[in-house]
Design a protein around this motif. Structure first.
Motif, PDB file in Angstrom:
ATOM      1  N   GLY A 157     100.298  78.049  67.011  1.00 55.13           N
ATOM      2  CA  GLY A 157      98.960  77.465  67.017  1.00 55.13           C
ATOM      3  C   GLY A 157      98.852  76.302  67.978  1.00 55.13           C
ATOM      4  O   GLY A 157      97.836  76.134  68.681  1.00 55.13           O
ATOM      5  N   TYR A 158      99.914  75.497  68.030  1.00 56.65           N
ATOM      6  CA  TYR A 158      99.930  74.334  68.913  1.00 56.65           C
ATOM      7  C   TYR A 158      99.967  74.759  70.385  1.00 56.65           C
ATOM      8  O   TYR A 158      99.196  74.252  71.217  1.00 56.65           O
ATOM      9  CB  TYR A 158     101.140  73.457  68.595  1.00 56.65           C
ATOM     10  CG  TYR A 158     101.285  72.268  69.518  1.00 56.65           C
ATOM     11  CD1 TYR A 158     100.590  71.091  69.277  1.00 56.65           C
ATOM     12  CD2 TYR A 158     102.118  72.328  70.635  1.00 56.65           C
ATOM     13  CE1 TYR A 158     100.713  69.996  70.128  1.00 56.65           C
ATOM     14  CE2 TYR A 158     102.246  71.253  71.493  1.00 56.65           C
ATOM     15  CZ  TYR A 158     101.541  70.089  71.234  1.00 56.65           C
ATOM     16  OH  TYR A 158     101.667  69.017  72.082  1.00 56.65           O
ATOM     17  N   THR A 201      96.610  76.277  71.653  1.00 61.03           N
ATOM     18  CA  THR A 201      95.563  75.268  71.815  1.00 61.03           C
ATOM     19  C   THR A 201      95.863  74.357  72.993  1.00 61.03           C
ATOM     20  O   THR A 201      94.956  73.985  73.759  1.00 61.03           O
ATOM     21  CB  THR A 201      95.426  74.440  70.524  1.00 61.03           C
ATOM     22  OG1 THR A 201      95.304  75.328  69.406  1.00 61.03           O
ATOM     23  CG2 THR A 201      94.193  73.541  70.576  1.00 61.03           C
ATOM     24  N   PHE A 219      88.452  77.720  65.631  1.00 62.83           N
ATOM     25  CA  PHE A 219      89.533  78.504  65.029  1.00 62.83           C
ATOM     26  C   PHE A 219      88.896  79.423  63.991  1.00 62.83           C
ATOM     27  O   PHE A 219      88.136  78.968  63.126  1.00 62.83           O
ATOM     28  CB  PHE A 219      90.575  77.605  64.371  1.00 62.83           C
ATOM     29  CG  PHE A 219      91.799  78.336  63.888  1.00 62.83           C
ATOM     30  CD1 PHE A 219      92.856  78.581  64.752  1.00 62.83           C
ATOM     31  CD2 PHE A 219      91.889  78.787  62.581  1.00 62.83           C
ATOM     32  CE1 PHE A 219      93.984  79.273  64.305  1.00 62.83           C
ATOM     33  CE2 PHE A 219      93.003  79.477  62.129  1.00 62.83           C
ATOM     34  CZ  PHE A 219      94.063  79.712  62.998  1.00 62.83           C
ATOM     35  N   ARG A 250      99.077  78.063  61.472  1.00 65.89           N
ATOM     36  CA  ARG A 250      98.532  78.211  62.826  1.00 65.89           C
ATOM     37  C   ARG A 250      97.400  77.224  63.070  1.00 65.89           C
ATOM     38  O   ARG A 250      97.304  76.629  64.143  1.00 65.89           O
ATOM     39  CB  ARG A 250      98.059  79.666  63.018  1.00 65.89           C
ATOM     40  CG  ARG A 250      99.211  80.653  63.037  1.00 65.89           C
ATOM     41  CD  ARG A 250      98.763  82.114  62.963  1.00 65.89           C
ATOM     42  NE  ARG A 250      99.912  82.981  62.688  1.00 65.89           N
ATOM     43  CZ  ARG A 250      99.869  84.289  62.535  1.00 65.89           C
ATOM     44  NH1 ARG A 250      98.690  84.913  62.628  1.00 65.89           N
ATOM     45  NH2 ARG A 250     100.965  84.976  62.292  1.00 65.89           N
ATOM     46  N   ARG A 251      96.542  77.052  62.066  1.00 64.79           N
ATOM     47  CA  ARG A 251      95.459  76.082  62.236  1.00 64.79           C
ATOM     48  C   ARG A 251      96.002  74.658  62.306  1.00 64.79           C
ATOM     49  O   ARG A 251      95.481  73.822  63.038  1.00 64.79           O
ATOM     50  CB  ARG A 251      94.432  76.188  61.107  1.00 64.79           C
ATOM     51  CG  ARG A 251      93.204  75.292  61.357  1.00 64.79           C
ATOM     52  CD  ARG A 251      92.174  75.376  60.276  1.00 64.79           C
ATOM     53  NE  ARG A 251      92.646  74.847  59.002  1.00 64.79           N
ATOM     54  CZ  ARG A 251      91.868  74.658  57.940  1.00 64.79           C
ATOM     55  NH1 ARG A 251      90.586  74.990  57.990  1.00 64.79           N
ATOM     56  NH2 ARG A 251      92.367  74.187  56.814  1.00 64.79           N
ATOM     57  N   TYR A 276      97.026  74.073  65.775  1.00 65.21           N
ATOM     58  CA  TYR A 276      95.797  73.925  66.568  1.00 65.21           C
ATOM     59  C   TYR A 276      95.239  72.502  66.442  1.00 65.21           C
ATOM     60  O   TYR A 276      94.885  71.852  67.426  1.00 65.21           O
ATOM     61  CB  TYR A 276      94.813  74.990  66.097  1.00 65.21           C
ATOM     62  CG  TYR A 276      93.345  74.690  66.151  1.00 65.21           C
ATOM     63  CD1 TYR A 276      92.599  74.857  67.317  1.00 65.21           C
ATOM     64  CD2 TYR A 276      92.666  74.291  64.988  1.00 65.21           C
ATOM     65  CE1 TYR A 276      91.225  74.616  67.338  1.00 65.21           C
ATOM     66  CE2 TYR A 276      91.303  74.063  64.992  1.00 65.21           C
ATOM     67  CZ  TYR A 276      90.590  74.216  66.173  1.00 65.21           C
ATOM     68  OH  TYR A 276      89.225  73.984  66.185  1.00 65.21           O
ATOM     69  N   PHE A 298      89.655  80.791  69.180  1.00 66.31           N
ATOM     70  CA  PHE A 298      91.046  81.064  68.867  1.00 66.31           C
ATOM     71  C   PHE A 298      91.078  81.780  67.513  1.00 66.31           C
ATOM     72  O   PHE A 298      90.831  81.177  66.476  1.00 66.31           O
ATOM     73  CB  PHE A 298      91.832  79.746  68.826  1.00 66.31           C
ATOM     74  CG  PHE A 298      93.299  79.879  68.515  1.00 66.31           C
ATOM     75  CD1 PHE A 298      93.947  81.108  68.429  1.00 66.31           C
ATOM     76  CD2 PHE A 298      94.070  78.730  68.317  1.00 66.31           C
ATOM     77  CE1 PHE A 298      95.296  81.211  68.145  1.00 66.31           C
ATOM     78  CE2 PHE A 298      95.432  78.809  68.036  1.00 66.31           C
ATOM     79  CZ  PHE A 298      96.033  80.059  67.938  1.00 66.31           C
TER      80      PHE A 298
END
Length: 341
Positions: free
Chosen positions: A170-171, A174, A187, A201-202, A205, A250
């Motif tokens: 996620g990182y 983003t 997201f 994952r969020r 992000y 995303f």
């Protein structure tokens, strides 16, 4: 029907060696002996007696693959390449090791535990289980349990889990979008309350947004229905309008991203010219969608392979070197993200 003793005579080995081949206990056997016994078994169409083996305390040789489906009445899990690939790989790995796979779908942990007893299952591989369910399985199961993408409360319980570095994925995604000039990034996932790998994952992000001084607003997480028809209806009625304030979307999975590529395209929205789209998984949808998806790659077959390795070691009470295996992920850049000026 030919017996184990008759196979032993034909293969010029002991009945114990034949039994070991049938039950997958071949680690200390020479390849030549294994091939010779397998050839005799195949040539004589030997079929083992399951009930007899159970009575002889060899075990059922059944491994249950349990998919937790809780309040999700939409698309069949086999429509999603992630689960289809997981199930297919597990079945192949289990079969080649002389075991049998039972696929069981349920929303109820107690029901799953009852199934284990009823079928004399030797172990369970569990997918799609939230923290509460994982904890209940570990506390209540009388057979070994391995989770794929299991996320636990911090309660110190021992458990085996095969996962991917979802937070890092996620990182990284983003960070890439921001490097391409995107600051308004939504997201999207199909859970109203995120949990497990989607929540991780969020979180990745949000960390990337924070690093670059971009605020995360509650409306930047957009829930989309897991039911195909409702998802499309929601898009027409409300969700679609929310998307146009963003330069990049995303999605928590390629499955959802590909569906929205079609919806947007049907509305005359050009991707990536009008809006960028990216996903997570790097599965069949990522390469068949046009434009091809920029996504996060995870090795799904390797997840399944490790899960089978772990459960068999636990069933045989062999040493397990590592109970938590977190596999790396990587960014795959394709055609669905536009660099902004």
């Amino acid at each position: 029907m030919i017996t184990i003793k008759q196979i032993a005579v034909l293969a010029k080995v002991s009945p114990t060696t034949v039994s070991n081949v049938i039950h997958g206990r071949t680690d200390e056997m020479t390849p030549e002996t294994l091939q010779r016994v397998q050839r005799v078994i195949k040539e004589n169409d030997y079929v083992s007696n399951m009930s007899g083996r159970s009575l002889a305390k060899y075990g059922s040789k059944i491994i249950a693959v349990v998919k937790i489906e809780k309040n999700r009445k939409g698309d069949s899990m086999t429509h999603d390449p992630f689960f289809a690939e997981i199930i297919g790989t597990i079945e192949r790995e289990v079969r080649t090791r002389g075991y049998f796979m039972m696929l069981y779908v349920s929303a109820d942990v107690d029901e799953c535990l009852h199934m284990v007893k009823a079928w004399n299952v030797e172990g369970m591989i569990i997918c799609g289980c939230g923290a509460d369910g994982c904890t209940q399985f570990v506390r209540s199961s009388e057979v070994p349990v391995v989770f794929i993408d299991g996320y636990f409360h911090n309660d110190g319980l021992p458990y085996a889990n095969i996962g991917a570095d979802d937070f890092h994925g996620g990182y990284v995604m983003t960070e890439y979008l921001i490097q391409q000039g995107h600051k308004r990034i939504a997201f999207l996932a199909d859970f109203q309350k995120l949990q497990g790998e989607y929540a991780a994952r969020r979180a990745g992000y949000k960390k990337a947004l924070k690093k670059h001084g971009i605020p995360f607003l509650p409306e930047d997480y957009i829930y989309i229905n897991n039911d195909y028809q409702k998802r499309h209806k929601d898009y027409r009625n409300s969700t679609g309008g929310k998307l146009y304030g963003y330069t990049a979307l995303f999605f928590a999975s390629d499955f959802l991203a590909a569906d929205y590529v079609n919806l947007l395209s049907d509305d005359g929205i050009h991707i990536p010219g009008d809006i960028s789209v990216c996903g997570f998984d790097d599965n069949l949808y990522a390469v068949q969608t046009r434009p091809r998806l920029t996504t996060i790659h995870q090795d799904v077959p390797l997840k399944a392979f490790h899960a089978v390795e772990q459960i068999l070691r636990m069933i045989r009470r062999e040493p397990v070197a590592e109970y938590r295996i977190i596999l790396p992920v990587s960014l795959v850049i394709r055609d669905s993200v536009k660099k902004l000026n």
